[in-house]
Design a protein around this motif. Structure first.
Motif, PDB file in Angstrom:
ATOM      1  N   UNK A  14     -63.657 -48.095  -4.015  1.00 39.64           N
ATOM      2  CA  UNK A  14     -63.430 -49.499  -4.361  1.00 39.64           C
ATOM      3  C   UNK A  14     -62.273 -49.593  -5.359  1.00 39.64           C
ATOM      4  N   UNK A  15     -61.213 -50.279  -4.967  1.00 40.76           N
ATOM      5  CA  UNK A  15     -60.018 -50.340  -5.819  1.00 40.76           C
ATOM      6  C   UNK A  15     -60.296 -51.025  -7.149  1.00 40.76           C
ATOM      7  N   UNK A  16     -61.193 -52.008  -7.164  1.00 36.78           N
ATOM      8  CA  UNK A  16     -61.480 -52.718  -8.415  1.00 36.78           C
ATOM      9  C   UNK A  16     -62.176 -51.792  -9.409  1.00 36.78           C
ATOM     10  N   UNK A  17     -62.978 -50.867  -8.899  1.00 35.71           N
ATOM     11  CA  UNK A  17     -63.627 -49.877  -9.769  1.00 35.71           C
ATOM     12  C   UNK A  17     -62.579 -48.916 -10.330  1.00 35.71           C
ATOM     13  N   UNK A  18     -61.675 -48.456  -9.477  1.00 35.99           N
ATOM     14  CA  UNK A  18     -60.617 -47.548  -9.941  1.00 35.99           C
ATOM     15  C   UNK A  18     -59.752 -48.224 -10.997  1.00 35.99           C
ATOM     16  N   UNK A  38     -59.501 -42.583  -2.551  1.00 44.62           N
ATOM     17  CA  UNK A  38     -60.452 -43.510  -1.952  1.00 44.62           C
ATOM     18  C   UNK A  38     -61.364 -42.831  -0.941  1.00 44.62           C
ATOM     19  N   UNK A  39     -61.128 -41.536  -0.677  1.00 43.52           N
ATOM     20  CA  UNK A  39     -61.978 -40.795   0.251  1.00 43.52           C
ATOM     21  C   UNK A  39     -61.813 -39.303  -0.026  1.00 43.52           C
ATOM     22  N   UNK A  40     -62.566 -38.483   0.706  1.00 49.02           N
ATOM     23  CA  UNK A  40     -62.550 -37.053   0.443  1.00 49.02           C
ATOM     24  C   UNK A  40     -61.193 -36.423   0.732  1.00 49.02           C
ATOM     25  N   UNK A  41     -60.496 -36.895   1.766  1.00 49.13           N
ATOM     26  CA  UNK A  41     -59.173 -36.348   2.082  1.00 49.13           C
ATOM     27  C   UNK A  41     -58.193 -36.597   0.936  1.00 49.13           C
ATOM     28  N   UNK A  42     -58.251 -37.798   0.352  1.00 50.54           N
ATOM     29  CA  UNK A  42     -57.391 -38.115  -0.787  1.00 50.54           C
ATOM     30  C   UNK A  42     -57.678 -37.194  -1.973  1.00 50.54           C
ATOM     31  N   UNK A  43     -58.957 -36.894  -2.179  1.00 50.44           N
ATOM     32  CA  UNK A  43     -59.334 -36.010  -3.279  1.00 50.44           C
ATOM     33  C   UNK A  43     -58.706 -34.636  -3.097  1.00 50.44           C
ATOM     34  N   UNK A  44     -58.877 -34.081  -1.906  1.00 53.68           N
ATOM     35  CA  UNK A  44     -58.371 -32.740  -1.643  1.00 53.68           C
ATOM     36  C   UNK A  44     -56.846 -32.697  -1.732  1.00 53.68           C
ATOM     37  N   UNK A  45     -56.198 -33.759  -1.254  1.00 55.74           N
ATOM     38  CA  UNK A  45     -54.734 -33.810  -1.321  1.00 55.74           C
ATOM     39  C   UNK A  45     -54.254 -33.855  -2.767  1.00 55.74           C
ATOM     40  N   UNK A  46     -54.918 -34.650  -3.584  1.00 54.53           N
ATOM     41  CA  UNK A  46     -54.529 -34.755  -4.996  1.00 54.53           C
ATOM     42  C   UNK A  46     -54.741 -33.437  -5.727  1.00 54.53           C
ATOM     43  N   UNK A  47     -55.857 -32.773  -5.444  1.00 54.04           N
ATOM     44  CA  UNK A  47     -56.146 -31.500  -6.105  1.00 54.04           C
ATOM     45  C   UNK A  47     -55.150 -30.424  -5.702  1.00 54.04           C
ATOM     46  N   UNK A  48     -54.672 -30.507  -4.462  1.00 53.57           N
ATOM     47  CA  UNK A  48     -53.707 -29.522  -3.983  1.00 53.57           C
ATOM     48  C   UNK A  48     -52.304 -29.785  -4.524  1.00 53.57           C
ATOM     49  N   UNK A  49     -52.019 -31.034  -4.881  1.00 54.10           N
ATOM     50  CA  UNK A  49     -50.660 -31.416  -5.261  1.00 54.10           C
ATOM     51  C   UNK A  49     -50.338 -31.175  -6.727  1.00 54.10           C
ATOM     52  N   UNK A  50     -51.358 -31.182  -7.593  1.00 54.93           N
ATOM     53  CA  UNK A  50     -51.085 -31.062  -9.025  1.00 54.93           C
ATOM     54  C   UNK A  50     -52.309 -30.556  -9.760  1.00 54.93           C
ATOM     55  N   UNK A  51     -52.125 -30.254 -11.040  1.00 56.64           N
ATOM     56  CA  UNK A  51     -53.243 -29.776 -11.845  1.00 56.64           C
ATOM     57  C   UNK A  51     -54.148 -30.954 -12.214  1.00 56.64           C
ATOM     58  N   UNK A  52     -55.400 -30.843 -11.847  1.00 54.05           N
ATOM     59  CA  UNK A  52     -56.405 -31.832 -12.217  1.00 54.05           C
ATOM     60  C   UNK A  52     -57.458 -31.125 -13.053  1.00 54.05           C
ATOM     61  N   UNK A  53     -57.740 -31.675 -14.226  1.00 54.34           N
ATOM     62  CA  UNK A  53     -58.757 -31.078 -15.098  1.00 54.34           C
ATOM     63  C   UNK A  53     -60.127 -31.717 -14.907  1.00 54.34           C
ATOM     64  N   UNK A  54     -60.117 -33.022 -14.641  1.00 54.65           N
ATOM     65  CA  UNK A  54     -61.375 -33.762 -14.573  1.00 54.65           C
ATOM     66  C   UNK A  54     -61.376 -34.695 -13.372  1.00 54.65           C
ATOM     67  N   UNK A  55     -62.425 -34.597 -12.560  1.00 55.17           N
ATOM     68  CA  UNK A  55     -62.619 -35.476 -11.408  1.00 55.17           C
ATOM     69  C   UNK A  55     -63.765 -36.430 -11.694  1.00 55.17           C
ATOM     70  N   UNK A  60     -70.810 -41.960  -3.211  1.00 60.65           N
ATOM     71  CA  UNK A  60     -70.896 -42.753  -1.992  1.00 60.65           C
ATOM     72  C   UNK A  60     -69.595 -42.901  -1.237  1.00 60.65           C
ATOM     73  N   UNK A  61     -68.576 -42.144  -1.605  1.00 59.92           N
ATOM     74  CA  UNK A  61     -67.267 -42.276  -0.958  1.00 59.92           C
ATOM     75  C   UNK A  61     -67.283 -41.737   0.468  1.00 59.92           C
ATOM     76  N   UNK A  62     -66.437 -42.291   1.345  1.00 64.88           N
ATOM     77  CA  UNK A  62     -66.320 -41.774   2.712  1.00 64.88           C
ATOM     78  C   UNK A  62     -65.919 -40.304   2.714  1.00 64.88           C
ATOM     79  N   UNK A  63     -66.646 -39.508   3.495  1.00 67.34           N
ATOM     80  CA  UNK A  63     -66.319 -38.095   3.625  1.00 67.34           C
ATOM     81  C   UNK A  63     -66.912 -37.208   2.564  1.00 67.34           C
ATOM     82  N   UNK A  64     -67.599 -37.784   1.600  1.00 66.51           N
ATOM     83  CA  UNK A  64     -68.206 -36.972   0.540  1.00 66.51           C
ATOM     84  C   UNK A  64     -69.655 -36.681   0.906  1.00 66.51           C
TER      85      UNK A  64
END
Length: 217
Positions: A14-18, A38-55, A60-64
């Protein structure tokens, strides 16, 4: 002592939550939101693209697929800290994701400060559970957490109905329409429930409903 600045990934469909989470975290100099998903694919792409310390992860997200998705993240990104932020207060879910390796569990019905407290704990390499769901790991001297509350509070059928509907997120107007009573009566019942059960917010009412085995969704 200087606190390490955390790169944060906000994951919610939900964009309003973000938007709300990004604004809340912007008040902290030790946090930087570097990506959103906004979904599991976006999560994996972000984690692969840069250093993330905290998720910050909404279950309830799609694909999770809750537990398996979290286990995979722990395997593939072992340094990643995971803070679950969800509306889910089911006992099995709480214990399951904790066993899967998340560092914090906060509900969407909690106050904003609860989320910030959870992040503070993570920065100190501590695990954090929101007050409303601590029964999942803290029995308070009972072999079955919360039994002392259930045993000492007898709820009427109407109170159980209202408790169940409140736990499902229904508004006072919705509950009134469902039960054919006035919204004022609903609010009075809700206040009485909190006083009788020594609870303080909707999240704690939802947790209590789960403990009683009432339908909550």
């Amino acid at each position: 002592m200087e606190v390490k600045r955390l790169n944060v990934l906000i994951a919610d469909d939900h964009s309003i939550v973000r938007d709300g989470l990004r604004f809340l975290l912007s008040i902290r100099d030790d946090l930087q939101v570097v990506a959103e998903a906004a979904n599991s694919d976006d999560i994996l792409a972000a984690l692969a693209a840069q250093r993330i310390d905290l998720l910050l992860l909404d279950l309830g997200m799609p694909g999770v697929n809750r537990l398996q998705f979290i286990r995979d993240l722990r395997t593939d990104f072992p340094r990643l800290k995971i803070l679950v932020l969800t509306a889910n207060v089911e006992l099995s879910t709480i214990r399951g994701v904790l066993d899967a390796g998340v560092q914090a569990y906060v509900t969407k019905a909690d106050e904003s400060q609860e989320l910030l407290d959870a992040i503070d704990a993570i920065q100190q390499n501590k695990r954090y559970l929101a007050v409303a769901v601590r029964f999942a790991v803290d029995g308070h001297g009972s072999s079955n957490p919360g039994d002392h509350l259930i045993a000492n509070a007898v709820l009427t059928k109407r109170e159980q109905q209202i408790l169940s509907l409140v736990a499902q997120g229904s508004s006072a107007r919705d509950i009134a329409d469902t039960l054919h009573i006035s919204p004022l009566t609903v609010r009075k019942h809700r206040e009485n429930l909190m006083r009788k059960l020594d609870l303080h917010n909707t999240a704690e009412l939802a947790v209590y409903a789960v403990r009683l085995g009432l339908p909550v969704g």
